[in-house]
Structure formats: structure tokens, C-alpha cells
Design a protein around this motif. Sequence first.
Motif, PDB file in Angstrom:
ATOM      1  N   ILE A 176       0.883  -1.162   0.000  1.00  0.00           N
ATOM      2  CA  ILE A 176       0.000   0.000   0.000  1.00  0.00           C
ATOM      3  C   ILE A 176       0.924   1.216   0.000  1.00  0.00           C
ATOM      4  N   TYR A 177       0.834   2.011  -1.059  1.00  0.00           N
ATOM      5  CA  TYR A 177       1.753   3.135  -1.215  1.00  0.00           C
ATOM      6  C   TYR A 177       1.098   4.208  -2.089  1.00  0.00           C
ATOM      7  N   SER A 178       1.821   5.288  -2.321  1.00  0.00           N
ATOM      8  CA  SER A 178       1.295   6.343  -3.201  1.00  0.00           C
ATOM      9  C   SER A 178       2.284   6.575  -4.328  1.00  0.00           C
ATOM     10  N   ASP A 179       1.750   7.125  -5.418  1.00  0.00           N
ATOM     11  CA  ASP A 179       2.623   7.530  -6.514  1.00  0.00           C
ATOM     12  C   ASP A 179       2.296   8.975  -6.859  1.00  0.00           C
ATOM     13  N   ASP A 180       3.248   9.756  -6.988  1.00  0.00           N
ATOM     14  CA  ASP A 180       3.158  11.176  -7.353  1.00  0.00           C
ATOM     15  C   ASP A 180       1.969  11.920  -6.745  1.00  0.00           C
ATOM     16  N   ASP A 181       1.580  11.547  -5.552  1.00  0.00           N
ATOM     17  CA  ASP A 181       0.519  12.237  -4.793  1.00  0.00           C
ATOM     18  C   ASP A 181      -0.817  12.308  -5.516  1.00  0.00           C
ATOM     19  N   LYS A 182      -1.076  11.394  -6.455  1.00  0.00           N
ATOM     20  CA  LYS A 182      -2.368  11.367  -7.137  1.00  0.00           C
ATOM     21  C   LYS A 182      -3.200  10.165  -6.731  1.00  0.00           C
ATOM     22  N   PHE A 183      -2.528   9.063  -6.376  1.00  0.00           N
ATOM     23  CA  PHE A 183      -3.235   7.823  -6.053  1.00  0.00           C
ATOM     24  C   PHE A 183      -2.649   7.155  -4.818  1.00  0.00           C
ATOM     25  N   ILE A 184      -3.512   6.479  -4.100  1.00  0.00           N
ATOM     26  CA  ILE A 184      -3.094   5.486  -3.116  1.00  0.00           C
ATOM     27  C   ILE A 184      -3.228   4.158  -3.845  1.00  0.00           C
ATOM     28  N   ILE A 185      -2.172   3.380  -3.835  1.00  0.00           N
ATOM     29  CA  ILE A 185      -2.144   2.148  -4.618  1.00  0.00           C
ATOM     30  C   ILE A 185      -2.094   0.945  -3.681  1.00  0.00           C
ATOM     31  N   ILE A 186      -2.960  -0.006  -3.958  1.00  0.00           N
ATOM     32  CA  ILE A 186      -2.971  -1.279  -3.245  1.00  0.00           C
ATOM     33  C   ILE A 186      -2.671  -2.339  -4.288  1.00  0.00           C
ATOM     34  N   ARG A 187      -1.524  -3.008  -4.116  1.00  0.00           N
ATOM     35  CA  ARG A 187      -1.085  -3.982  -5.118  1.00  0.00           C
ATOM     36  C   ARG A 187      -0.689  -5.272  -4.414  1.00  0.00           C
ATOM     37  N   ASN A 188      -1.213  -6.376  -4.921  1.00  0.00           N
ATOM     38  CA  ASN A 188      -0.804  -7.664  -4.376  1.00  0.00           C
ATOM     39  C   ASN A 188      -0.266  -8.563  -5.484  1.00  0.00           C
ATOM     40  N   VAL A 189       0.664  -9.411  -5.070  1.00  0.00           N
ATOM     41  CA  VAL A 189       1.159 -10.439  -5.967  1.00  0.00           C
ATOM     42  C   VAL A 189      -0.039 -11.305  -6.328  1.00  0.00           C
ATOM     43  N   LEU A 190      -0.179 -11.615  -7.592  1.00  0.00           N
ATOM     44  CA  LEU A 190      -1.325 -12.396  -8.056  1.00  0.00           C
ATOM     45  C   LEU A 190      -0.977 -13.880  -8.012  1.00  0.00           C
ATOM     46  N   GLN A 191      -1.658 -14.597  -7.146  1.00  0.00           N
ATOM     47  CA  GLN A 191      -1.509 -16.043  -7.041  1.00  0.00           C
ATOM     48  C   GLN A 191      -2.891 -16.615  -6.715  1.00  0.00           C
ATOM     49  N   LYS A 192      -3.746 -16.531  -7.726  1.00  0.00           N
ATOM     50  CA  LYS A 192      -5.157 -16.874  -7.588  1.00  0.00           C
ATOM     51  C   LYS A 192      -5.366 -18.298  -7.092  1.00  0.00           C
ATOM     52  N   LYS A 193      -6.353 -18.418  -6.224  1.00  0.00           N
ATOM     53  CA  LYS A 193      -6.786 -19.737  -5.778  1.00  0.00           C
ATOM     54  C   LYS A 193      -7.520 -20.408  -6.941  1.00  0.00           C
ATOM     55  N   THR A 194      -7.243 -21.672  -7.150  1.00  0.00           N
ATOM     56  CA  THR A 194      -7.941 -22.387  -8.213  1.00  0.00           C
ATOM     57  C   THR A 194      -9.272 -22.941  -7.732  1.00  0.00           C
ATOM     58  N   SER A 195      -9.370 -23.238  -6.440  1.00  0.00           N
ATOM     59  CA  SER A 195     -10.611 -23.807  -5.909  1.00  0.00           C
ATOM     60  C   SER A 195     -11.595 -22.733  -5.461  1.00  0.00           C
ATOM     61  N   SER A 196     -11.170 -21.496  -5.496  1.00  0.00           N
ATOM     62  CA  SER A 196     -12.023 -20.402  -5.046  1.00  0.00           C
ATOM     63  C   SER A 196     -13.189 -20.192  -6.002  1.00  0.00           C
ATOM     64  N   SER A 197     -14.323 -19.862  -5.432  1.00  0.00           N
ATOM     65  CA  SER A 197     -15.454 -19.524  -6.285  1.00  0.00           C
ATOM     66  C   SER A 197     -15.146 -18.227  -7.028  1.00  0.00           C
ATOM     67  N   GLU A 198     -15.742 -18.064  -8.171  1.00  0.00           N
ATOM     68  CA  GLU A 198     -15.512 -16.875  -8.976  1.00  0.00           C
ATOM     69  C   GLU A 198     -15.922 -15.621  -8.195  1.00  0.00           C
ATOM     70  N   SER A 199     -15.182 -14.591  -8.380  1.00  0.00           N
ATOM     71  CA  SER A 199     -15.475 -13.325  -7.721  1.00  0.00           C
ATOM     72  C   SER A 199     -16.750 -12.717  -8.297  1.00  0.00           C
ATOM     73  N   THR A 200     -17.563 -12.181  -7.414  1.00  0.00           N
ATOM     74  CA  THR A 200     -18.774 -11.497  -7.865  1.00  0.00           C
ATOM     75  C   THR A 200     -18.480 -10.049  -8.232  1.00  0.00           C
ATOM     76  N   GLY A 201     -17.358  -9.521  -7.734  1.00  0.00           N
ATOM     77  CA  GLY A 201     -17.002  -8.136  -8.020  1.00  0.00           C
ATOM     78  C   GLY A 201     -17.796  -7.121  -7.207  1.00  0.00           C
ATOM     79  N   ILE A 202     -18.603  -7.600  -6.273  1.00  0.00           N
ATOM     80  CA  ILE A 202     -19.451  -6.697  -5.489  1.00  0.00           C
ATOM     81  C   ILE A 202     -18.607  -5.713  -4.683  1.00  0.00           C
TER      82      ILE A 202
END
Length: 179
Positions: A117-143
Amino acid sequence: KNQVNPHFLFNTFNTLISVIEDDKESAVEFVQQLSKVYRYVLHTQGKNLVCLEEELTFLNSFTYLLKQRYGENLQILINIPDGLKESYIPPLTLQLLLENAVKHNIITSKRALLIDIYSDDDKFIIIRNVLQKKTSSSESTGIGLENIKERYKHASGKEIVIEETINYFTVKLPILEKK
């Protein structure tokens, strides 16, 4: 308030049971942090925006609970300059993004989940995670992401940016000033 996942509460109580069995002093700290999390949820109910510094303080309590469950398998690095802490954010936004990362990604001793969790050029707060998706996880609803989009649009008219690459999932939150 409705975005705090009921599974989080269930998992938190299961973690508390094991902490009580292992270390009663740590169990007291765990309950204190859980109390801070829910006090914040109740305190921000009905608010469109909260000070980023307040949200980050809350996030420390929430992170403590997650770290008790996942230990060193979950790495959360927060690097927000002090000058941005007076800006604003819709409440529980960072918590929801952390919870989504935990829900949708593998977290093991061989594949620790890294979240920045960091900022870039004082315009955004950025939340970035390494992507290692669960294969057994149910599909995201995006809610959850849709909720954040709508809250940003309602509070400021600004849009969040969502990016997914082969290695990372990133959400960029516009830095807001209270009107």
C-alpha cells in the motif's frame, strides 16, 4: 458496515480460539484489536469520507488480526507519506481491498502473499498484491470492487483504476480532499 465479510468474523473467532489456547496474553491483545476494528466500523457508519490517517490506524488493527491468522505467510507493507495522511478516503476501502486479496489468493509458507500500500506522485493510493489466484475459489462477484467504485464516484466524482497483469492485481484510489 455491510462490507465487513461475515467469514472474516467466523475466521477471526477461530483464530482467537487458537490464540487463547497458545498464549493468554496474546489473546487479550487480539481481543483489543478486534474491538478497535468493530469500534471503527460503527464509528464510520453513515460517513462518506474519513481522514486517511484514521483509516490507516484502523487498518493496523485489521492487519494485526490477519497476521495472527496467517503469520509470516502474509506480508503487508504500508508506505504512505505523512503529507498524504490528511487526505480522505471512503471508510473501510483499504480493509475491503485487503480482505479481497486474502480471499482470492493462495497464502502458504511456500507462497506468501505480498500486499503493498503506497502512493505515486501524490495522485493515487495504490494497493497492489502479488497475483496467485486460488484455483478452488469460487468466482469473484465483483461486489466489493463495485461498491468501492460507487462510493468514490458518489463522494468525489472520481474513478478508481483496476489493473490485473500476469503478476499483480492493483487498485489505484484517487487521493481526495474534503470539500
